[in-house]
Design a protein around this motif. Structure first.
Motif, PDB file in Angstrom:
ATOM      1  N   THR A 110       0.679  -1.214  -0.072  1.00  0.00           N
ATOM      2  CA  THR A 110      -0.055   0.048  -0.111  1.00  0.00           C
ATOM      3  C   THR A 110       0.864   1.229   0.002  1.00  0.00           C
ATOM      4  OG1 THR A 110      -0.049  -0.145   2.424  1.00  0.00           O
ATOM      5  CG2 THR A 110      -1.861  -1.074   1.283  1.00  0.00           C
ATOM      6  N   ASP A 111       0.442   2.293  -0.323  1.00  0.00           N
ATOM      7  CA  ASP A 111       1.051   3.514  -0.378  1.00  0.00           C
ATOM      8  C   ASP A 111       0.453   4.198   1.003  1.00  0.00           C
ATOM      9  OD1 ASP A 111      -1.523   4.736  -0.791  1.00  0.00           O
ATOM     10  OD2 ASP A 111      -1.252   5.275  -3.129  1.00  0.00           O
ATOM     11  N   ALA A 112       0.842   5.579   1.081  1.00  0.00           N
ATOM     12  CA  ALA A 112       0.505   6.424   2.241  1.00  0.00           C
ATOM     13  C   ALA A 112      -0.871   6.503   2.574  1.00  0.00           C
ATOM     14  CB  ALA A 112       1.149   7.697   1.997  1.00  0.00           C
ATOM     15  N   ASN A 113      -2.010   6.192   1.464  1.00  0.00           N
ATOM     16  CA  ASN A 113      -3.306   6.488   1.659  1.00  0.00           C
ATOM     17  C   ASN A 113      -3.796   5.089   2.115  1.00  0.00           C
ATOM     18  OD1 ASN A 113      -3.316   9.268   0.820  1.00  0.00           O
ATOM     19  ND2 ASN A 113      -3.139   8.937  -1.175  1.00  0.00           N
ATOM     20  N   GLY A 114      -2.989   4.135   1.982  1.00  0.00           N
ATOM     21  CA  GLY A 114      -3.702   2.627   2.442  1.00  0.00           C
ATOM     22  C   GLY A 114      -3.999   1.850   1.345  1.00  0.00           C
ATOM     23  N   GLY A 115      -3.928   2.265   0.051  1.00  0.00           N
ATOM     24  CA  GLY A 115      -4.436   1.698  -1.048  1.00  0.00           C
ATOM     25  C   GLY A 115      -3.295   1.768  -2.126  1.00  0.00           C
ATOM     26  N   HIS A 116      -3.668   1.010  -3.509  1.00  0.00           N
ATOM     27  CA  HIS A 116      -2.689   1.001  -4.325  1.00  0.00           C
ATOM     28  C   HIS A 116      -3.221   0.817  -5.699  1.00  0.00           C
ATOM     29  CE1 HIS A 116      -1.927  -3.323  -3.254  1.00  0.00           C
ATOM     30  NE2 HIS A 116      -3.064  -3.171  -3.850  1.00  0.00           N
ATOM     31  N   THR A 117      -2.512   1.119  -6.861  1.00  0.00           N
ATOM     32  CA  THR A 117      -2.779   0.933  -8.133  1.00  0.00           C
ATOM     33  C   THR A 117      -2.738  -0.354  -8.883  1.00  0.00           C
ATOM     34  OG1 THR A 117      -2.175   3.143  -8.363  1.00  0.00           O
ATOM     35  CG2 THR A 117      -2.532   1.875 -10.186  1.00  0.00           C
ATOM     36  N   CYS A 118      -3.911  -1.115  -9.340  1.00  0.00           N
ATOM     37  CA  CYS A 118      -3.876  -2.328 -10.039  1.00  0.00           C
ATOM     38  C   CYS A 118      -2.907  -2.287 -11.180  1.00  0.00           C
ATOM     39  CB  CYS A 118      -5.196  -2.911 -10.400  1.00  0.00           C
ATOM     40  SG  CYS A 118      -5.265  -4.479 -10.613  1.00  0.00           S
ATOM     41  N   ARG A 119      -2.107  -3.253 -11.092  1.00  0.00           N
ATOM     42  CA  ARG A 119      -1.176  -3.337 -12.693  1.00  0.00           C
ATOM     43  C   ARG A 119      -1.246  -4.529 -13.337  1.00  0.00           C
ATOM     44  NH1 ARG A 119       3.516   0.019 -10.963  1.00  0.00           N
ATOM     45  NH2 ARG A 119       2.337   1.994 -10.545  1.00  0.00           N
ATOM     46  N   THR A 120      -1.751  -5.948 -12.659  1.00  0.00           N
ATOM     47  CA  THR A 120      -1.740  -6.952 -13.280  1.00  0.00           C
ATOM     48  C   THR A 120      -2.953  -7.737 -13.022  1.00  0.00           C
ATOM     49  OG1 THR A 120      -0.292  -8.100 -11.807  1.00  0.00           O
ATOM     50  CG2 THR A 120       0.709  -7.514 -13.728  1.00  0.00           C
ATOM     51  N   ASN A 121      -3.468  -8.545 -13.820  1.00  0.00           N
ATOM     52  CA  ASN A 121      -4.501  -9.329 -13.433  1.00  0.00           C
ATOM     53  C   ASN A 121      -5.964  -8.546 -12.967  1.00  0.00           C
ATOM     54  OD1 ASN A 121      -3.167 -11.658 -14.300  1.00  0.00           O
ATOM     55  ND2 ASN A 121      -2.203 -11.893 -12.214  1.00  0.00           N
ATOM     56  N   CYS A 122      -5.942  -7.469 -13.220  1.00  0.00           N
ATOM     57  CA  CYS A 122      -7.090  -6.566 -12.746  1.00  0.00           C
ATOM     58  C   CYS A 122      -8.184  -7.060 -12.904  1.00  0.00           C
ATOM     59  CB  CYS A 122      -6.718  -5.038 -13.447  1.00  0.00           C
ATOM     60  SG  CYS A 122      -5.070  -4.359 -12.903  1.00  0.00           S
TER      61      CYS A 122
END
Ligand code: ZN
Ligand code: ZN
Length: 348
Positions: free
Chosen positions: A32-44
């Motif tokens: 996770t990033d500072a906001n507690g989430g993240h960006t989907c990159r694969t198998n989205c």
């Protein structure tokens, strides 16, 4: 504990630096990033997400596009129960023209900072994930601008956890680690941080010498491959300055200890960083005899669930007349060598 979403076993060729496969870790929880989430990159699509869509992993394993009510749980076992938040001890700066070794108090785990008489900086391990900012705080406090040599002894979280933060916050010139991989997010974070620094990991194994002026730094272990026994994979470093010497063992256990003795590695040292936080799986009688230290340091967290250090080991050190310091009772332990004489200082 929910399984990782990406059940891909990442085999990473540490030395060749074939780190491209790490793209697969982005859809897994825990990153996770500072906001507690993240960006989907694969198998989205598999997770009902568009490529590049921002999302959160909930504690129950579900995925939402809004933040979870409770913070996501850690995805891998930690070596300790939750304890009071760690704070960095106030430390004395390294002495000019001497070798200073700081066994940093990072709770349960290992992080050792070495400043050589020549002005080179060495960091062996970075404690748990949550210790990362504290290790950075320690290094900044001590005026460290860059780290010439960073050593990850083995992929366990209480050693490698904080190293990604160190790599992000400080300039690191070289990284050494044994040729073993692990599937945890923590370890992948470390590999990714190394890659982001544009570095390639140099293999830490018996016989490899680190090119540093004014000291002799040579790995005594691992002498061979140890399969899934991560502790025995530990990079063991022998460091000599003048007539004084140190042995940093990581979590190497009796099997690796016996192999290092059999391989006739240089083990004799004035100061022993006791293996595996004083667990009775390390510091075998034969190994203690081979190292024959005058001093020992145990890096261990107060109230750890493992019962480290074990009484057997403390008794073994005491009966060998080894003066033993512990980070759980004394805070950060500092050893200074002028090449002939060793002096110790503690925070508490
Ligand atoms: Zn450990
Ligand atoms: Zn370990």
């Amino acid at each position: 504990m929910k399984k990782h979403f990406t059940a891909i076993i990442v085999t990473i060729l540490l030395v060749s630096g074939a780190l491209g496969v790490l793209g697969s870790v982005y859809a897994s929880p825990g990153r996770t990033d500072a906001n507690g989430g993240h960006t989907c990159r694969t198998n989205c699509a598999k997770y009902g997400l568009k490529d590049g869509e921002y999302h959160y992993h909930n504690a129950d394993g579900s995925i939402t596009k809004t933040p979870p009510k409770t913070p996501p749980k850690a995805t891998e076992p930690s070596e300790t129960k939750p304890s009071a938040p760690l704070k960095a001890d106030k430390l004395k700066p390294p002495a000019n023209g001497k070798l200073s070794v700081y066994f940093l108090n990072v709770g349960q785990g290992d992080a050792t900072y070495i400043h050589t008489a020549n002005g080179d900086d060495i960091l062996i391990d970075g404690g748990k994930n949550e210790a990362g900012p504290i290790v950075v705080d320690y290094l900044k406090q001590l005026g460290v601008k860059d780290i010439e040599v960073l050593i990850s002894t083995h992929p366990d979280e209480d050693h490698v956890g904080g190293l990604d933060t160190v790599l992000q916050k400080l300039v690191v010139k070289s990284v050494y680690a044994p040729k073993v991989s692990h599937t945890t997010d923590t370890f992948k974070d470390f590999l990714l941080a190394v890659k982001n620094e544009g570095l390639t990991i140099k293999e830490a194994k018996a016989g490899v010498a680190i090119p540093l002026k004014g000291v002799t730094a040579k790995f005594a272990g691992p002498t061979k491959a140890y399969g899934d026994d991560l502790n025995d994979w530990s990079a063991v470093l022998h460091l000599a300055f003048g007539k004084t010497s140190f042995l940093f063992t990581g979590d190497a256990e009796a099997k690796s200890e016996a192999d290092m003795i059999a391989a006739k590695a240089t083990l004799k040292a004035d100061v022993l960083k006791v293996g595996h936080h004083g667990s009775n799986t390390s510091t075998s009688a034969a190994f203690l005899k081979a190292v024959a230290p005058k001093y020992a340091v145990i890096s261990v967290g107060a109230g750890n669930t493992y019962g480290h250090p074990k009484k057997t080991i403390l008794d073994r050190l005491a009966s060998a007349k080894v003066t033993t310091y512990r980070t759980d009772t004394k805070g950060t332990v500092m050893a200074v060598s002028d090449g002939t004489k060793l002096t110790f200082g503690t925070v508490k």
